[in-house]
Design a protein around this motif. Structure first.
Motif, PDB file in Angstrom:
ATOM      1  N   CYS A  91       0.848  -1.194   0.000  1.00 25.57           N
ATOM      2  CA  CYS A  91       0.000   0.000   0.000  1.00 25.57           C
ATOM      3  C   CYS A  91       0.879   1.238   0.000  1.00 25.57           C
ATOM      4  CB  CYS A  91      -0.933   0.015   1.214  1.00 25.57           C
ATOM      5  SG  CYS A  91      -0.061   0.200   2.793  1.00 25.57           S
ATOM      6  N   LEU A  99       0.855   4.859   1.927  1.00 27.33           N
ATOM      7  CA  LEU A  99       0.243   5.653   3.003  1.00 27.33           C
ATOM      8  C   LEU A  99       0.331   7.123   2.620  1.00 27.33           C
ATOM      9  CD1 LEU A  99       1.864   3.797   6.053  1.00 27.33           C
ATOM     10  CD2 LEU A  99      -0.313   3.303   4.929  1.00 27.33           C
ATOM     11  N   SER A 134      -0.615  10.970   3.462  1.00 28.88           N
ATOM     12  CA  SER A 134      -1.057  11.933   4.469  1.00 28.88           C
ATOM     13  C   SER A 134      -0.318  13.248   4.318  1.00 28.88           C
ATOM     14  CB  SER A 134      -0.847  11.374   5.883  1.00 28.88           C
ATOM     15  OG  SER A 134      -1.088  12.359   6.869  1.00 28.88           O
ATOM     16  N   THR A 192       2.156  12.381  11.499  1.00 31.18           N
ATOM     17  CA  THR A 192       1.015  11.470  11.381  1.00 31.18           C
ATOM     18  C   THR A 192       1.306  10.198  12.149  1.00 31.18           C
ATOM     19  OG1 THR A 192       0.537  12.346   9.184  1.00 31.18           O
ATOM     20  CG2 THR A 192      -0.497  10.262   9.780  1.00 31.18           C
ATOM     21  N   TRP A 246       0.322   6.352  12.519  1.00 23.85           N
ATOM     22  CA  TRP A 246      -0.265   5.332  11.654  1.00 23.85           C
ATOM     23  C   TRP A 246      -0.521   4.042  12.430  1.00 23.85           C
ATOM     24  CZ3 TRP A 246      -1.297   6.860   6.686  1.00 23.85           C
ATOM     25  CH2 TRP A 246      -0.610   7.994   6.207  1.00 23.85           C
ATOM     26  N   ASP A 247      -1.683   3.410  12.126  1.00 28.18           N
ATOM     27  CA  ASP A 247      -1.964   2.062  12.602  1.00 28.18           C
ATOM     28  C   ASP A 247      -1.513   1.116  11.487  1.00 28.18           C
ATOM     29  OD1 ASP A 247      -3.029  -0.425  13.244  1.00 28.18           O
ATOM     30  OD2 ASP A 247      -4.770   0.434  14.243  1.00 28.18           O
ATOM     31  N   SER A 291      -4.129  -1.836  10.307  1.00 26.90           N
ATOM     32  CA  SER A 291      -5.197  -1.425   9.388  1.00 26.90           C
ATOM     33  C   SER A 291      -4.683  -0.550   8.261  1.00 26.90           C
ATOM     34  CB  SER A 291      -6.288  -0.676  10.165  1.00 26.90           C
ATOM     35  OG  SER A 291      -5.745   0.523  10.743  1.00 26.90           O
ATOM     36  N   ARG A 292      -3.399  -0.124   8.388  1.00 30.60           N
ATOM     37  CA  ARG A 292      -2.740   0.711   7.378  1.00 30.60           C
ATOM     38  C   ARG A 292      -3.505   2.015   7.139  1.00 30.60           C
ATOM     39  NH1 ARG A 292      -1.856  -4.389   3.259  1.00 30.60           N
ATOM     40  NH2 ARG A 292      -0.626  -5.642   4.731  1.00 30.60           N
ATOM     41  N   THR A 293      -3.911   2.627   8.246  1.00 26.16           N
ATOM     42  CA  THR A 293      -4.649   3.892   8.184  1.00 26.16           C
ATOM     43  C   THR A 293      -4.008   4.896   9.124  1.00 26.16           C
ATOM     44  OG1 THR A 293      -6.174   3.144   9.916  1.00 26.16           O
ATOM     45  CG2 THR A 293      -6.833   2.783   7.604  1.00 26.16           C
ATOM     46  N   ARG A 322      -4.108   7.136  12.141  1.00 26.85           N
ATOM     47  CA  ARG A 322      -4.894   7.217  13.363  1.00 26.85           C
ATOM     48  C   ARG A 322      -5.129   8.660  13.780  1.00 26.85           C
ATOM     49  NH1 ARG A 322      -2.173   4.432  18.361  1.00 26.85           N
ATOM     50  NH2 ARG A 322      -2.091   2.720  16.859  1.00 26.85           N
TER      51      ARG A 322
END
Length: 820
Positions: free
Chosen positions: A186, A188, A190, A217, A219-220, A223-225, A227
Motif C-alpha cells: 500500500c 500511506l 497523508s 502522522t 499510523w496504525d 489497518s494501514r490507516t 490514526r
C-alpha cells in the motif's frame, strides 16, 4: 629560567587539533553509544563521544564524495555509497575495505539502511528504485520499482519476521513493501511534502511519520490507516518516540500513550514533546533568543535557519538524545531534563581569531565566520556556542586572569563575557554600541579588569571603562559607555594593543601607520605621542614587548618591524614571510617573536639575531589566530582552512632523548674500541653497523684484512652477519667503491657476497639492485686503471730485458731496474 618552548632550538608537537569532521549529510550513532558516524566529503569520520576525537576516518580511494552510508545494528559492518556508483563494505575499526561492488543503480544512492539482523541492506536511489542486498551471501535479492523521484528514506519494520520495508520518495507517499512477494502492499498518503523520518513503536503496531508540511502522522500499521494527524507548526526533519518504560512526568508526560519528540526548523523552540492521542505539545525546550532577533519566534521558523535541526537520534541505553543543527553542530541532551550534556562542532568555517581561556588555559574561545562565539574544552573538544552578536565576530582578547574576555564584531558592538570557573558556563555581562562601522580590533587592560579599547573601520579608537563590580550573569548586563573617542587614522584601524603598565596604547591601521598614544588618567583624553612610519602597506597587528621599551608591528608588505618607544625609530626588520603577516606575539619573555601569515606559515624569530629559528607548517590558508598561554608552554593557531591547532613544547623531552642517545653512542664507541683491541671482529662489525658509521665499519674491515689469514677471516665474519647487517654492508660497499683508497676493501666484501650468495638471495636485499648497478661503472674504472698500470710495468720490464741484451751502460741499467 626562560621557557624551553622558545629556546633557539625549540621543537613543537601538535598536541591536539580541532578540524572539520562533518559537513552535512547522514549521521548515525553506534549501538553501544560510544561513536558518532558522519560524512565529510569523501570520508566517513568516526567520532568518539567521550573524548570528542576522530578515532577513525574511512576514505574513498576514488576521491568521490560519499552520498550515503549505513552501519549495521551490531556495529560490525559499515557500507558506503559514492558518486562513482560503488558500494564498499568496511571493517571500520581497521579502516580497511573488505569488499566493493557495483551498485547497479544508474544514479547515486540517496539513502540506505540495514535490517535488524544485519543481513539485508536496502539502498534507495535517485532513480526511484530500491535494491536489497544480502551482505552475507553477497548478491542482490530484490529490485523494487514504483517510487517517483529520489528515494530519500528507507526503513525496515522492526519485526523482521514480517519482512516489510518502508520507503518514501519525492511523491510524498510512504510505500509499504512485502519482501516475500516484492510487491508494494500500500501507499500511506497523508503528507503534502517529502517525508523526513519514520519512528516505530516497540511492538511494531504503530508508526509516526514527519514531514516538512508541518504535520506528524500516527499510523496504525495493522489497518494501514492514519490514526491521527498532529499539527506541529514547523517543518519537521526528525521524529523520535519517547521510551514507554521511563518516567517523564517532569516534562508533562502524564499517560502511557504514544509521545514523540520533534526536531525541525524552529530555531528558538528546538525540541518539543507531543502527546499523540491529544495532538498537544506537552513540553517545549527553549534557547535564549539573540537580542536583535526582536524576541519573535517567527524569526526561527525559516527552513535552513542556522539553529534549525536536521537530525534527531535516540541513545536509549543512556537515556540521551543527539541532535544535528543546520550549522553542522552535534548536541547531546540528557533526558528527561533536556539539559545539554555535550556539543561538538562539525564545521567551523573560516576561523578569524582564537584565544586561550580559563584559569589554567583549559579552554579556547574561537571567532569563526559567524555571529556566534565558540568555547571549546581542550580536554574533550566539547563546545559551547555563545549567542549575542548579530554579525560576524572579528576579534577577541582575554583579561589577565583568564575568566573575563571581550569580543567585537561587524554589528558595531563590543561585548564582555565571563566564564564561570567551576561550571564553565559563559555569560555576556556587558556590551557597548556606539561605533559607526564594523569593529575590527579590541584589546583589554593588562593590570586590572578596568577598561577595554576598540578600533573600528570608522577610523576611530574608543576607550570603554568597566564598572568596579562586573555583573555575574547576562540577566544584569551592563551597558558600556565610551569614555574617549579619538579619530586615530585615515583608514580602518586593524589592531590595538595596551602596554603592560596600562599607560600606553598603540594602534595599527590600513593607512600603513602605527601610532603611540598616552592613555593618561581615568577621564583624560588620548594624547598622541608618536608615529611609526616605514611599512609599505597596511599594518595588520601591533604588540608591546612584555619586558623592553619596544613594540612590534606586522604588515601586508610581508615584514615585521621592531620599534623603539623612545625615539620611534625602527630597530630591526624581520623578513621571511612571502605574504601578509597577519598576527604576531612576543614569547619567551620578549626575546622572541611568533608571527603568522596569509601564506599559512607560523614562524619563530629570535630578536637578538634576526634569525627565523623555526617554521610551523600545519595550515593551508591564512592564519588569522595566534595566541600563547600565560606560561608560554603552548600555542594555538587558527586558520581560514577551518583548522585549529594546539602546539605543545617538546624541547625538553627531545633534549633528554638526544642526551641519552649521545651517551649511548659514547658507550658503544668505547665498547667498539675494546672489541677491536681484543680482535673480536664479528661483534665489532655488528656494533659498528648498528651505530650506522660507515667509516668505523671500514676500519674494522681493514683490521680484519690486515690480520693473520685476513681473507679467510673476512669471509667467515661477513657470512655470520644477519641479513639486515649484510644489506647495510652492501650499501656501504657501493660508497667505498667510489674511492680508490677503499675500493679494495669494498671489492673484498663484494667477492665474499657474490661467491656465497645466489643472485636471487641478493636481489631480496633492500635496494640491492640500485647498489649493484652503482658498483659496475666504478669497478670498470678500477679495472681499467689496473690494466694501464700492468701495461706500464710490462713495458718497463721489456725495456730492461732489451737493455741487458744490447749491453747498455751499467748506470742506465741500474736506473731502469730501479724503475721496474
Amino acid at each position: 629560567k626562560l621557557p624551553l618552548f622558545f629556546s633557539s632550538s625549540c621543537s613543537y608537537a601538535v598536541s591536539s587539533t580541532i578540524e572539520p569532521f562533518y559537513k552535512g549529510g547522514k549521521v548515525q550513532i553506534s549501538k553501544d553509544e560510544k561513536f558518532i558516524f558522519c560524512t565529510c566529503g569523501t570520508r566517513v569520520n568516526v567520532l568518539q563521544i567521550v573524548t570528542g576525537k576522530i578515532v577513525h576516518s574511512i576514505e574513498q580511494d576514488d576521491q568521490e564524495d560519499i552520498t550515503s552510508f549505513a552501519l549495521s545494528l551490531d556495529d560490525e559492518i559499515l557500507v558506503t555509497a559514492s558518486k562513482a556508483l560503488l558500494l564498499k563494505q568496511w571493517d571500520w575499526k581497521q579502516a580497511q575495505c573488505t569488499r566493493s561492488w557495483r551498485a547497479i543503480h544508474n544514479v547515486p544512492i540517496a539513502s540506505m539502511t540495514f535490517d535488524p539482523t544485519a543481513t539485508l541492506l536496502a539502498t534507495g536511489g535517485c532513480d526511484g528504485t530500491i535494491k536489497l542486498w544480502d551482505v552475507v551471501k553477497q548478491y542482490c535479492t530484490h529490485n523494487l520499482k514504483g517510487s517517483s523521484g529520489v528515494v530519500h528514506l528507507v526503513e525496515f519494520h522492526p519485526d523482521i519476521s514480517l519482512l516489510q520495508l518502508f520507503s518514501s520518495a519525492s511523491d510524498c507517499g510512504i510505500r509499504m513493501w512485502d519482501l516475500r512477494s516484492s510487491q508494494c502492499l500500500c501507499v500511506l498518503q497523508s503528507h503534502y511534502s517529502p517525508v523526513t523520518s519514520l519512528a516505530f513503536t516497540p511492538d511494531g503496531a504503530s508508526m509516526v511519520s514527519s514531514g516538512r508540511d508541518k504535520i506528524c502522522t500516527v499510523w496504525d500499521l495493522k489497518s494501514r490507516t492514519a490514526r491521527r494527524t498532529v499539527p506541529v507548526y514547523e517543518a519537521v526533519e526528525s521524529v523520535v518516540l519517547l521510551p514507554e518504560d521511563e518516567d517523564f512526568s517532569e516534562i508533562g508526560v502524564k499517560t502511557k500513550e504514544i509521545h514523540f519528540i520533534t526536531a525541525g526548523s524552529k530555531g528558538i523552540c528546538v525540541l518539543r514533546v507531543w502527546d499523540a492521542s491529544s495532538a498537544r505539545c506537552v513540553f517545549a525546550q527553549t534557547l535564549p533568543s539573540p537580542p536583535s532577533a526582536g524576541g519573535s519566534e517567527e524569526g526561527g521558523e525559516e527552513y535552513g535557519d542556522p539553529r534549525s535541526l536536521t537530525y534527531c537520534l535516540p541513545l536509549p541505553s543512556s537515556l540521551r538524545l543527539a541532535t544535528v543543527t543546520a550549522e553542522h553542530n552535534i548536541l547531546l541532551y540528557q533526558l528527561p531534563s533536556f539539559t545539554t550534556q555535550q556539543q561538538f562542532v562539525g564545521f567551523n568555517d573560516e576561523v578569524l581569531d582564537v584565544k586561550f581561556l580559563g584559569k589554567g588555559d583549559t579552554h579556547i574561545v574561537v571567532a569563526t565566520n559567524s555571529s556566534q562565539l565558540k568555547v571549546f574544552d581542550l580536554a574533550t573538544s566539547s563546545c559551547k556556542i555563545l549567542y549575542g552578536h548579530t554579525d560576524t565576530v572579528l576579534s577577541l582578547d582575554v583579561f589577565k586572569k583568564g575568566s573575563l574576555f571581550v569580543s567585537c564584531a561587524k554589528d558595531k558592538s563590543v561585548r564582555v563575557w565571563r566564564q564561570d570557573p567551576d561550571s564553565g558556563q559563559v555569560s555576556c555581562v556587558a556590551q557597548g554600541c556606539s561605533h559607526a562601522n564594523a569593529v575590527g580590533s579590541i584589546t583589554c587592560s593588562r593590570m586590572k579588569e578596568s577598561f577595554v579599547v576598540s578600533g573600528s573601520q570608522d577610523c576611530t579608537i574608543k576607550v570603554w571603562d568597566l564598572p568596579e563590580t562586573i555583573p555575574e550573569t547576562d540577566g544584569d548586563m551592563f551597558q558600556l559607555t565610551a569614555r574617549v573617542t579619538e579619530k586615530a587614522h585615515d583608514k580602518d584601524v586593524n589592531s590595538v594593543a595596551v602596554s603592560p603598565n596600562d599607560k600606553l596604547l598603540v594602534s595599527g591601521s590600513q593607512d600603513r601607520l602605527a601610532k603611540l598614544w598616552s592613555l593618561g588618567a581615568p577621564g583624560a583624553d588620548l594624547a598622541l605621542l608618536g608615529v611609526f612610519r616605514g611599512h609599505r602597506r597596511g599594518v595588520w597587528c601591533v604588540q608591546f614587548s612584555p619586558m623592553d621599551q619596544v613594540l612590534a608591528s606586522s604588515s601586508a608588505d610581508g615584514s615585521v618591524k621592531l620599534w623603539s618607544l623612545h625615539d620611534f625609530s625602527c630597530l630591526k626588520t624581520f623578513e621571511g614571510h612571502d605574504a601578509s603577516v597577519l598576527k604576531l606575539i612576543f614569547v619567551s619573555r620578549g626575546t622572541q617573536l611568533l608571527t603568522s601569515g596569509s601564506d599559512g606559515l607560523v614562524k619563530l624569530w629570535t630578536i637578538k639575531t634576526n634569525e627565523c629559528v623555526k617554521t610551523l607548517d600545519a595550515h593551508q590558508d591564512k592564519v588569522w589566530g595566534l595566541h600563547a598561554t600565560r606560561k608560554d608552554d603552548r600555542v594555538v593557531t587558527a586558520s581560514a582552512d577551518s583548522n585549529i591547532t594546539v602546539w605543545t613544547d617538546v624541547t625538553e623531552v627531545e633534549q633528554a632523548e638526544e642526551q641519552a642517545k649521545q651517551e649511548d653512542q659514547i658507550l658503544k664507541k668505547q665498547e667498539l674500541s675494546n672489541l677491536l683491541h681484543e680482535k673480536k671482529y664479528l661483534k665489532a662489525l655488528g656494533l659498528a653497523i648498528s651505530l650506522d658509521q660507515p667509516h668505523t665499519v671500514l676500519k674494522v674491515i681493514k683490521a680484519i684484512r690486515q690480520g693473520e689469514d685476513g681473507a679467510k677471516q673476512l669471509e667467515k665474519t661477513v657470512l655470520k652477519l644477519r641479513q639486515d647487517q649484510k644489506e647495510s654492508m652492501l650499501r656501504y660497499c657501493a660508497v667505498w667503491n667510489t674511492n680508490a683508497r677503499s675500493c679494495l676493501d669494498a671489492q673484498a666484501v663484494i667477492q665474499v657476497m657474490l661467491t656465497h650468495l645466489s643472485p636471487e638471495e641478493l636481489l631480496q636485499y633492500q635496494g640491492a639492485r640500485a647498489h649493484l648497478e652503482g658498483l659496475i661503472p666504478y669497478t670498470e674504472r678500477h679495472m681499467q686503471r689496473i690494466g694501464r698500470l700492468l701495461q706500464a710495468s710490462m713495458f718497463l720490464d721489456y725495456m730492461w730485458q732489451k737493455m741487458r741484451v744490447t749491453g747498455a751502460p751499467a748506470s742506465a741499467l741500474l736506473f731502469t731496474r730501479a724503475l721496474v
